[in-house]
Design a protein around this motif. Structure first.
Motif, PDB file in Angstrom:
ATOM      1  N   LEU A 255       6.422  -6.304  39.194  1.00  0.00           N
ATOM      2  CA  LEU A 255       6.783  -5.165  38.357  1.00  0.00           C
ATOM      3  C   LEU A 255       8.296  -5.158  38.154  1.00  0.00           C
ATOM      4  N   LEU A 256       8.711  -5.147  36.885  1.00  0.00           N
ATOM      5  CA  LEU A 256      10.126  -5.078  36.527  1.00  0.00           C
ATOM      6  C   LEU A 256      10.455  -3.661  36.086  1.00  0.00           C
ATOM      7  N   HIS A 257      11.495  -3.059  36.690  1.00  0.00           N
ATOM      8  CA  HIS A 257      11.873  -1.706  36.298  1.00  0.00           C
ATOM      9  C   HIS A 257      12.320  -1.720  34.840  1.00  0.00           C
ATOM     10  N   PRO A 258      11.853  -0.759  34.032  1.00  0.00           N
ATOM     11  CA  PRO A 258      12.166  -0.803  32.595  1.00  0.00           C
ATOM     12  C   PRO A 258      13.632  -0.566  32.267  1.00  0.00           C
ATOM     13  N   ALA A 259      14.385   0.037  33.175  1.00  0.00           N
ATOM     14  CA  ALA A 259      15.788   0.348  32.890  1.00  0.00           C
ATOM     15  C   ALA A 259      16.678  -0.850  33.193  1.00  0.00           C
ATOM     16  N   VAL A 260      17.755  -0.981  32.410  1.00  0.00           N
ATOM     17  CA  VAL A 260      18.809  -1.962  32.681  1.00  0.00           C
ATOM     18  C   VAL A 260      20.103  -1.175  32.868  1.00  0.00           C
ATOM     19  N   ARG A 261      20.770  -1.356  34.007  1.00  0.00           N
ATOM     20  CA  ARG A 261      21.980  -0.598  34.326  1.00  0.00           C
ATOM     21  C   ARG A 261      23.210  -1.494  34.180  1.00  0.00           C
ATOM     22  N   ARG A 262      24.362  -0.867  33.944  1.00  0.00           N
ATOM     23  CA  ARG A 262      25.626  -1.608  33.929  1.00  0.00           C
ATOM     24  C   ARG A 262      26.457  -1.180  35.132  1.00  0.00           C
ATOM     25  N   SER A 263      26.926  -2.155  35.887  1.00  0.00           N
ATOM     26  CA  SER A 263      27.716  -1.857  37.077  1.00  0.00           C
ATOM     27  C   SER A 263      29.123  -1.425  36.691  1.00  0.00           C
ATOM     28  N   VAL A 264      29.709  -0.567  37.525  1.00  0.00           N
ATOM     29  CA  VAL A 264      31.050  -0.042  37.242  1.00  0.00           C
ATOM     30  C   VAL A 264      31.907  -0.122  38.496  1.00  0.00           C
ATOM     31  N   GLY A 265      33.222  -0.101  38.312  1.00  0.00           N
ATOM     32  CA  GLY A 265      34.140  -0.094  39.436  1.00  0.00           C
ATOM     33  C   GLY A 265      34.356  -1.465  40.013  1.00  0.00           C
ATOM     34  N   SER A 266      35.309  -1.559  40.934  1.00  0.00           N
ATOM     35  CA  SER A 266      35.670  -2.857  41.512  1.00  0.00           C
ATOM     36  C   SER A 266      34.544  -3.457  42.345  1.00  0.00           C
ATOM     37  N   ARG A 267      33.699  -2.609  42.911  1.00  0.00           N
ATOM     38  CA  ARG A 267      32.586  -3.114  43.728  1.00  0.00           C
ATOM     39  C   ARG A 267      31.308  -3.289  42.908  1.00  0.00           C
ATOM     40  N   GLY A 268      31.348  -2.854  41.671  1.00  0.00           N
ATOM     41  CA  GLY A 268      30.177  -3.036  40.823  1.00  0.00           C
ATOM     42  C   GLY A 268      29.023  -2.125  41.169  1.00  0.00           C
ATOM     43  N   SER A 269      29.288  -0.835  41.432  1.00  0.00           N
ATOM     44  CA  SER A 269      28.192   0.075  41.767  1.00  0.00           C
ATOM     45  C   SER A 269      27.300   0.272  40.547  1.00  0.00           C
ATOM     46  N   PHE A 270      26.009   0.461  40.804  1.00  0.00           N
ATOM     47  CA  PHE A 270      25.088   0.704  39.694  1.00  0.00           C
ATOM     48  C   PHE A 270      24.188   1.883  40.036  1.00  0.00           C
ATOM     49  N   PRO A 271      23.757   2.651  38.995  1.00  0.00           N
ATOM     50  CA  PRO A 271      22.943   3.851  39.240  1.00  0.00           C
ATOM     51  C   PRO A 271      21.606   3.504  39.877  1.00  0.00           C
ATOM     52  N   ARG A 272      20.980   4.547  40.344  1.00  0.00           N
ATOM     53  CA  ARG A 272      19.708   4.406  41.044  1.00  0.00           C
ATOM     54  C   ARG A 272      18.580   4.039  40.084  1.00  0.00           C
ATOM     55  N   PHE A 273      17.710   3.123  40.529  1.00  0.00           N
ATOM     56  CA  PHE A 273      16.459   2.833  39.840  1.00  0.00           C
ATOM     57  C   PHE A 273      15.359   3.626  40.555  1.00  0.00           C
ATOM     58  N   VAL A 274      14.797   4.629  39.903  1.00  0.00           N
ATOM     59  CA  VAL A 274      13.754   5.443  40.513  1.00  0.00           C
ATOM     60  C   VAL A 274      12.394   4.883  40.108  1.00  0.00           C
ATOM     61  N   TRP A 275      11.621   4.480  41.113  1.00  0.00           N
ATOM     62  CA  TRP A 275      10.321   3.867  40.868  1.00  0.00           C
ATOM     63  C   TRP A 275       9.189   4.889  40.833  1.00  0.00           C
ATOM     64  N   GLY A 276       9.410   6.056  41.401  1.00  0.00           N
ATOM     65  CA  GLY A 276       8.377   7.084  41.400  1.00  0.00           C
ATOM     66  C   GLY A 276       7.978   7.489  42.809  1.00  0.00           C
ATOM     67  N   GLY A 277       7.167   8.536  42.899  1.00  0.00           N
ATOM     68  CA  GLY A 277       6.737   9.051  44.194  1.00  0.00           C
ATOM     69  C   GLY A 277       5.719   8.151  44.868  1.00  0.00           C
ATOM     70  N   ILE A 278       5.672   8.217  46.192  1.00  0.00           N
ATOM     71  CA  ILE A 278       4.714   7.446  46.990  1.00  0.00           C
ATOM     72  C   ILE A 278       3.480   8.311  47.229  1.00  0.00           C
ATOM     73  N   LEU A 279       2.322   7.800  46.860  1.00  0.00           N
ATOM     74  CA  LEU A 279       1.069   8.525  47.049  1.00  0.00           C
ATOM     75  C   LEU A 279       0.584   8.377  48.489  1.00  0.00           C
ATOM     76  N   PRO A 280      -0.172   9.334  49.012  1.00  0.00           N
ATOM     77  CA  PRO A 280      -0.690   9.216  50.381  1.00  0.00           C
ATOM     78  C   PRO A 280      -1.457   7.920  50.622  1.00  0.00           C
ATOM     79  N   ALA A 281      -2.189   7.442  49.621  1.00  0.00           N
ATOM     80  CA  ALA A 281      -2.954   6.202  49.787  1.00  0.00           C
ATOM     81  C   ALA A 281      -2.064   4.980  49.903  1.00  0.00           C
ATOM     82  N   GLN A 282      -0.787   5.110  49.527  1.00  0.00           N
ATOM     83  CA  GLN A 282       0.142   3.974  49.584  1.00  0.00           C
ATOM     84  C   GLN A 282       0.870   3.875  50.919  1.00  0.00           C
ATOM     85  N   ALA A 283       0.716   4.861  51.787  1.00  0.00           N
ATOM     86  CA  ALA A 283       1.360   4.806  53.106  1.00  0.00           C
ATOM     87  C   ALA A 283       0.867   3.570  53.852  1.00  0.00           C
ATOM     88  N   GLY A 284       1.785   2.789  54.351  1.00  0.00           N
ATOM     89  CA  GLY A 284       1.443   1.550  55.050  1.00  0.00           C
ATOM     90  C   GLY A 284       1.522   0.324  54.171  1.00  0.00           C
TER      91      GLY A 284
END
Length: 352
Positions: A255-284
């Motif tokens: 699965l490829l996250h649909p967003a493409v971010r651009r890094s900023v600053g000397s360290r190249g920080s990039f915004p968060r990629f939010v994949w979504g909430g974890i369902l109870p059935a996904q625990a483990g």
């Protein structure tokens, strides 16, 4: 009365007569070439001791049918110059009626299961000294526990497994030998895999548990500003070199996250990629996450990977870990003494 250890010279002869066995997989699964994120002390650094190593069915490899022996490798990070020692050990396995949850109820009998079988009778075992190497330590430097006869897994694929180890020494020993382990808590586990192919390219993750807000997320630093950054995840581990780049792919791209971010600053920080909430059935469940950076000039670069196991969240508890007992005053008796503690860290066993 504690058993008298076998003389070291005789123990060496007994071990030398055993055929070399190749580790086929690990308990829990997927750590054959991967360092765990924790270490275990009871029974490895501190002896005498006893430990119930408990694993739910979902943590076991599908190929785990017959076991002829186990190997425990030293932790590769906590103490890299480790001292060897000798102890008398007994191993027993069970996989019917094993309870791997509620570890805080530290009663041996409650968690053992109905079919406990001694698979390795008491024998003297040497703890090999470990050299300074890049983690993980090789299995050849581990403690080998050859079974007296093959053990066949008789429970269903959903049933838990208990590896019951008793370790005797005639005096209290405290040596810098720690077993490699993996740590689980109710917020999940996040462990690094491999290395980035650009210095300073760091991938981070948060929210690996049911109920996290805003959900499971990846973010970090590409190491330079102006990069286009992508994030992707997979369901199986890899260590696939990309020709001509020095980069490795550490998981399949499911699965490829649909967003493409651009890094900023000397360290190249990039915004968060939010994949979504974890369902109870996904625990483990376990996923393998990585990021790619596309510089304005030069080839595509890859971060190190992350192995993420989702936790049940603040309202639940893990069902994998270790119940243990050890102590020097009075000297712990592996046959009679009660457990003294528990941890969500689970020892990584190689099996063959």
């Amino acid at each position: 009365m504690s058993p008298r250890p076998i003389p070291i010279s005789l123990a060496w002869i007994l071990c030398a007569s055993l055929p070399a066995q190749t580790v086929r997989g690990t308990i829990p699964r997927d750590y054959l070439d991967q360092e765990g994120g924790a270490g275990l002390h009871a029974g490895w650094r501190y002896t005498p001791a006893r430990s119930l190593n408990l694993y739910p069915g979902r943590a076991l490899p599908a190929a785990l049918k017959t076991i002829r022996g186990l190997v425990v490798r030293p932790d590769g990070r906590a103490f890299q110059a480790m001292k060897g020692k000798t102890a008398v050990m007994e191993a027993a396995l069970s996989n019917k009626g094993v309870i791997s949850r509620n570890l805080y109820l530290t009663d041996w009998a409650r968690h053992l299961g109905k079919d406990r079988k001694v698979v390795m009778k008491r024998r003297s075992v040497s703890f090999p000294a470990a050299g300074v190497v890049k983690p993980p330590q090789p299995w050849s430097r581990g403690i080998r526990l050859p079974f007296d006869a093959p053990w066949i897994r008789s429970g269903s694929s959903t049933e838990a497994l208990c590896i019951d180890l008793k370790i005797w020494t005639t005096t209290w020993l405290n040596s810098y030998w720690i077993a490699d382990a993996t740590y689980f808590d109710h917020f999940g586990s996040i462990e690094d895999r491999g290395t980035s192919c650009r210095e300073g390219f760091r991938l981070l993750a948060t929210g690996a548990h049911v109920g996290s807000v805003p959900g499971f997320s990846t973010y970090g630093y590409s190491g330079a500003g102006g990069d286009l950054v992508l994030s992707f995840l997979g369901t199986r581990p890899l260590a696939l070199p990309l020709p001509g780049t020095g980069c490795y792919l550490y998981g399949d791209i499911a699965l490829l996250h649909p967003a493409v971010r651009r890094s900023v600053g000397s360290r190249g920080s990039f915004p968060r990629f939010v994949w979504g909430g974890i369902l109870p059935a996904q625990a483990g469940a376990t996923v393998y996450v990585q990021a790619a950076a596309i510089p304005s000039k030069g080839p595509l670069l890859l971060s190190h990977g992350l192995r993420v196991t989702f936790g049940p969240g603040a309202g639940g508890f893990p069902d994998q870990g270790t119940i243990y007992g050890t102590g020097k005053s009075p000297l712990f008796d592996p046959d009679r003494s009660k457990a003294t503690g528990w941890t969500y860290a689970a020892c990584i066993f190689g099996w063959y």
